[in-house]
Design a protein around this motif. Structure first.
Motif, PDB file in Angstrom:
ATOM      1  N   LEU A  57       4.519  15.588  34.087  1.00 24.83           N
ATOM      2  CA  LEU A  57       4.285  14.280  33.510  1.00 24.83           C
ATOM      3  C   LEU A  57       5.227  13.249  34.111  1.00 24.83           C
ATOM      4  CD1 LEU A  57       2.522  12.898  31.340  1.00 24.83           C
ATOM      5  CD2 LEU A  57       4.385  13.279  29.734  1.00 24.83           C
ATOM      6  N   ILE A  58       4.655  12.126  34.527  1.00 27.43           N
ATOM      7  CA  ILE A  58       5.427  11.017  35.075  1.00 27.43           C
ATOM      8  C   ILE A  58       5.563   9.968  33.977  1.00 27.43           C
ATOM      9  CG2 ILE A  58       5.558   9.233  36.847  1.00 27.43           C
ATOM     10  CD1 ILE A  58       3.628  10.969  38.546  1.00 27.43           C
ATOM     11  N   GLY A  59       6.786   9.703  33.538  1.00 22.64           N
ATOM     12  CA  GLY A  59       7.027   8.673  32.540  1.00 22.64           C
ATOM     13  C   GLY A  59       6.876   7.298  33.156  1.00 22.64           C
ATOM     14  N   ASN A  60       6.547   6.308  32.322  1.00 23.63           N
ATOM     15  CA  ASN A  60       6.404   4.928  32.792  1.00 23.63           C
ATOM     16  C   ASN A  60       6.736   3.976  31.655  1.00 23.63           C
ATOM     17  OD1 ASN A  60       3.830   4.007  31.392  1.00 23.63           O
ATOM     18  ND2 ASN A  60       3.132   5.887  32.395  1.00 23.63           N
ATOM     19  N   ASN A  77      10.327  15.114  28.153  1.00 27.55           N
ATOM     20  CA  ASN A  77      10.421  16.137  29.197  1.00 27.55           C
ATOM     21  C   ASN A  77       9.678  15.736  30.471  1.00 27.55           C
ATOM     22  OD1 ASN A  77      11.970  17.957  27.609  1.00 27.55           O
ATOM     23  ND2 ASN A  77      10.110  18.526  26.502  1.00 27.55           N
ATOM     24  N   SER A  78       9.528  14.427  30.686  1.00 27.14           N
ATOM     25  CA  SER A  78       8.866  13.948  31.905  1.00 27.14           C
ATOM     26  C   SER A  78       9.630  14.401  33.140  1.00 27.14           C
ATOM     27  CB  SER A  78       8.795  12.411  31.914  1.00 27.14           C
ATOM     28  OG  SER A  78       7.973  11.951  30.880  1.00 27.14           O
ATOM     29  N   ALA A  79       8.880  14.707  34.196  1.00 32.73           N
ATOM     30  CA  ALA A  79       9.500  15.140  35.454  1.00 32.73           C
ATOM     31  C   ALA A  79      10.343  14.018  36.040  1.00 32.73           C
ATOM     32  CB  ALA A  79       8.421  15.579  36.441  1.00 32.73           C
ATOM     33  N   PHE A  80       9.840  12.788  35.968  1.00 39.28           N
ATOM     34  CA  PHE A  80      10.584  11.624  36.415  1.00 39.28           C
ATOM     35  C   PHE A  80       9.954  10.385  35.803  1.00 39.28           C
ATOM     36  CE2 PHE A  80       7.856  13.314  39.708  1.00 39.28           C
ATOM     37  CZ  PHE A  80       7.073  12.253  40.120  1.00 39.28           C
ATOM     38  N   TYR A  81      10.568   9.225  36.031  1.00 37.60           N
ATOM     39  CA  TYR A  81      10.157   7.975  35.418  1.00 37.60           C
ATOM     40  C   TYR A  81       9.954   6.927  36.514  1.00 37.60           C
ATOM     41  CZ  TYR A  81      10.409   3.796  32.478  1.00 37.60           C
ATOM     42  OH  TYR A  81      10.139   2.610  31.863  1.00 37.60           O
ATOM     43  N   ILE A  82       8.823   6.220  36.438  1.00 34.71           N
ATOM     44  CA  ILE A  82       8.534   5.142  37.394  1.00 34.71           C
ATOM     45  C   ILE A  82       8.122   3.915  36.596  1.00 34.71           C
ATOM     46  CG2 ILE A  82       7.078   4.382  39.303  1.00 34.71           C
ATOM     47  CD1 ILE A  82       6.693   7.333  40.043  1.00 34.71           C
ATOM     48  N   SER A  83       8.846   2.812  36.759  1.00 37.26           N
ATOM     49  CA  SER A  83       8.527   1.605  35.991  1.00 37.26           C
ATOM     50  C   SER A  83       7.583   0.666  36.745  1.00 37.26           C
ATOM     51  CB  SER A  83       9.806   0.853  35.614  1.00 37.26           C
ATOM     52  OG  SER A  83      10.505   0.471  36.768  1.00 37.26           O
ATOM     53  N   ASN A  84       7.531   0.760  38.053  1.00 35.90           N
ATOM     54  CA  ASN A  84       6.699  -0.119  38.861  1.00 35.90           C
ATOM     55  C   ASN A  84       5.282   0.442  38.937  1.00 35.90           C
ATOM     56  OD1 ASN A  84       5.461  -0.654  41.670  1.00 35.90           O
ATOM     57  ND2 ASN A  84       6.966  -2.298  41.408  1.00 35.90           N
ATOM     58  N   MET A  85       4.285  -0.373  38.533  1.00 41.76           N
ATOM     59  CA  MET A  85       2.905   0.105  38.468  1.00 41.76           C
ATOM     60  C   MET A  85       2.350   0.507  39.831  1.00 41.76           C
ATOM     61  SD  MET A  85       0.645   0.858  36.345  1.00 41.76           S
ATOM     62  CE  MET A  85      -0.660   0.344  35.289  1.00 41.76           C
ATOM     63  N   ILE A  86       2.662  -0.240  40.876  1.00 41.49           N
ATOM     64  CA  ILE A  86       2.158   0.100  42.212  1.00 41.49           C
ATOM     65  C   ILE A  86       2.713   1.452  42.654  1.00 41.49           C
ATOM     66  CG2 ILE A  86       2.198  -0.582  44.654  1.00 41.49           C
ATOM     67  CD1 ILE A  86       2.106  -3.515  43.638  1.00 41.49           C
ATOM     68  N   GLY A  97       1.689  14.196  39.944  1.00 42.64           N
ATOM     69  CA  GLY A  97       1.683  14.500  38.517  1.00 42.64           C
ATOM     70  C   GLY A  97       0.627  13.687  37.797  1.00 42.64           C
ATOM     71  N   VAL A  98       0.757  13.646  36.466  1.00 41.04           N
ATOM     72  CA  VAL A  98      -0.139  12.868  35.617  1.00 41.04           C
ATOM     73  C   VAL A  98       0.727  11.932  34.780  1.00 41.04           C
ATOM     74  CG1 VAL A  98      -1.820  14.752  35.550  1.00 41.04           C
ATOM     75  CG2 VAL A  98      -0.169  14.516  33.678  1.00 41.04           C
ATOM     76  N   THR A  99       0.105  10.916  34.196  1.00 41.26           N
ATOM     77  CA  THR A  99       0.860   9.987  33.349  1.00 41.26           C
ATOM     78  C   THR A  99       0.008   9.569  32.170  1.00 41.26           C
ATOM     79  OG1 THR A  99       2.375   8.100  33.439  1.00 41.26           O
ATOM     80  CG2 THR A  99       0.193   7.788  34.420  1.00 41.26           C
ATOM     81  N   THR A 100       0.637   8.887  31.232  1.00 44.74           N
ATOM     82  CA  THR A 100      -0.081   8.288  30.120  1.00 44.74           C
ATOM     83  C   THR A 100      -0.052   6.776  30.308  1.00 44.74           C
ATOM     84  OG1 THR A 100       1.915   8.253  28.756  1.00 44.74           O
ATOM     85  CG2 THR A 100       0.439  10.147  28.504  1.00 44.74           C
ATOM     86  N   LEU A 101      -1.189   6.152  30.027  1.00 39.98           N
ATOM     87  CA  LEU A 101      -1.304   4.698  30.119  1.00 39.98           C
ATOM     88  C   LEU A 101      -2.241   4.214  29.020  1.00 39.98           C
ATOM     89  CD1 LEU A 101      -1.849   3.864  33.914  1.00 39.98           C
ATOM     90  CD2 LEU A 101       0.147   3.310  32.525  1.00 39.98           C
TER      91      LEU A 101
END
Length: 157
Positions: A57-60, A77-86, A97-101
């Motif tokens: 899971l990729i956090g955002n 428990n996200s694998a990593f976090y990305i704040s930039n949508m692009i 990975g996958v994410t929630t939006l």
């Protein structure tokens, strides 16, 4: 920006009670999982949150909507976090990975990604209009508020 007087109106997805601001709920935006169309999850029409266990899971930025819900453990428990949508979309397209939006944050034009609604629990992003509780709106801002409310009522009917 509304609280500081820089703008008269704001549309927000996160809201905390404030005596300085007045919040009017507009609508809710359902949270789902976003993954590549060739991912095993993509075959489902809806998913239970527990089905995400074991997924990378990729956090955002919208992950904070899941705090204090039954899904919070998954986000923590996200694998990593990305704040930039692009950057987030690029990592998803690369199969990292996958994410929630929220549904409205999903890029509908994407040929390689899909959105699958999540349930148990249903989690939504609340969208609302915020204005100062202590100032009268300028005529232009009053017209804008009325226009937004009218358009949303028309879309619901």
């Amino acid at each position: 920006m509304v609280a500081s007087g820089e703008v008269d109106l704001g549309i927000t997805s996160l809201w905390q009670n404030s005596e300085e601001l007045h919040y009017s709920h507009l609508f809710e935006d359902k949270i789902g999982v976003v993954c590549r169309r060739d991912h095993a999850l993509a075959q489902h029409k809806t998913l239970d949150w527990q089905r995400l266990r074991g997924e990378k899971l990729i956090g955002n930025g919208t992950s904070r909507l899941l705090m204090n819900t039954a899904a919070a453990e998954l986000v923590e428990n996200s694998a990593f976090y990305i704040s930039n949508m692009i950057s987030l979309l690029a990592m998803l397209e690369a199969g990292a990975g996958v994410t929630t939006l929220a549904r409205l944050a999903f890029p509908e034009q994407s040929a390689s990604l899909c959105f699958i609604p999540l349930h148990n629990p249903d989690v939504v992003r609340r969208i609302g209009l915020v204005k100062s509780a202590n100032r009268t709106l300028a005529p232009a801002a009053q017209a804008m508020e009325a226009f937004v409310l009218e358009q949303l009522r028309a879309d619901v009917v």
